[in-house]
Design a protein around this motif. Structure first.
Motif, PDB file in Angstrom:
ATOM      1  N   SER A  53       0.812  -1.218   0.000  1.00 42.82           N
ATOM      2  CA  SER A  53       0.000   0.000   0.000  1.00 42.82           C
ATOM      3  C   SER A  53       0.845   1.268   0.000  1.00 42.82           C
ATOM      4  O   SER A  53       0.332   2.357  -0.267  1.00 42.82           O
ATOM      5  N   GLY A  54       2.117   1.110   0.348  1.00 44.48           N
ATOM      6  CA  GLY A  54       3.012   2.268   0.444  1.00 44.48           C
ATOM      7  C   GLY A  54       3.305   2.715   1.862  1.00 44.48           C
ATOM      8  O   GLY A  54       4.196   3.542   2.071  1.00 44.48           O
ATOM      9  N   LEU A  55       2.557   2.192   2.834  1.00 41.80           N
ATOM     10  CA  LEU A  55       2.821   2.543   4.222  1.00 41.80           C
ATOM     11  C   LEU A  55       4.194   2.022   4.626  1.00 41.80           C
ATOM     12  O   LEU A  55       4.612   0.950   4.196  1.00 41.80           O
ATOM     13  N   LYS A  56       4.861   2.790   5.495  1.00 43.21           N
ATOM     14  CA  LYS A  56       6.234   2.466   5.875  1.00 43.21           C
ATOM     15  C   LYS A  56       6.376   2.397   7.383  1.00 43.21           C
ATOM     16  O   LYS A  56       5.661   3.108   8.114  1.00 43.21           O
ATOM     17  N   ASP A  57       7.287   1.583   7.844  1.00 44.69           N
ATOM     18  CA  ASP A  57       7.697   1.648   9.235  1.00 44.69           C
ATOM     19  C   ASP A  57       9.173   1.277   9.347  1.00 44.69           C
ATOM     20  O   ASP A  57       9.743   0.667   8.433  1.00 44.69           O
ATOM     21  N   TYR A  58       9.758   1.692  10.457  1.00 46.78           N
ATOM     22  CA  TYR A  58      11.206   1.598  10.650  1.00 46.78           C
ATOM     23  C   TYR A  58      11.529   1.105  12.054  1.00 46.78           C
ATOM     24  O   TYR A  58      10.759   1.318  12.990  1.00 46.78           O
TER      25      TYR A  58
END
Length: 114
Positions: A53-58
């Motif tokens: 979906s394009g959501l990101k996390d780090y």
């Protein structure tokens, strides 16, 4: 499934690098992708994740310094790394989520040193 990482190298503390991962053999746009790293003598760990979906996390260790992005036309996932420090030295890998193959790419070495 093939994953080819590139862009690593030697950089001074405070510097930047951009890694790229070229993926093939699966429907890239349908899959989450992630970057991992393995420092010398330590286990491989995920540091950045971008969903289909394009959501990101780090991970906490790279939050605010690294940016993951993807190009579904080119089937690539990049990792822009800024404000590098010596603890970022590692071999960096990409992979899909879920992992489609037990094999990993060759990785790309990042060394941060003055």
């Amino acid at each position: 499934v093939q994953l080819v990482e590139s862009g690593g190298g030697l950089v001074q503390p405070g510097g930047s690098l951009k890694l790229s991962c070229a993926a093939s053999g699966f429907m890239f746009s349908d899959y989450d992708m992630a970057w991992y790293r393995q420092p010398p003598g330590k286990s491989r760990a995920r540091i950045a994740h971008i969903r289909a979906s394009g959501l990101k996390d780090y991970s906490d260790s790279v939050m605010g310094r690294f940016t993951i992005s993807r190009d579904n036309e080119a089937n690539t996932v990049d990792l822009q790394m800024n404000m590098l420090n010596t603890e970022d030295s590692a071999v960096y890998y990409c992979n899909s989520i879920p992992q489609l193959s037990t094999d990993w790419g060759q990785g790309t070495q990042v060394t941060v040193s003055s």
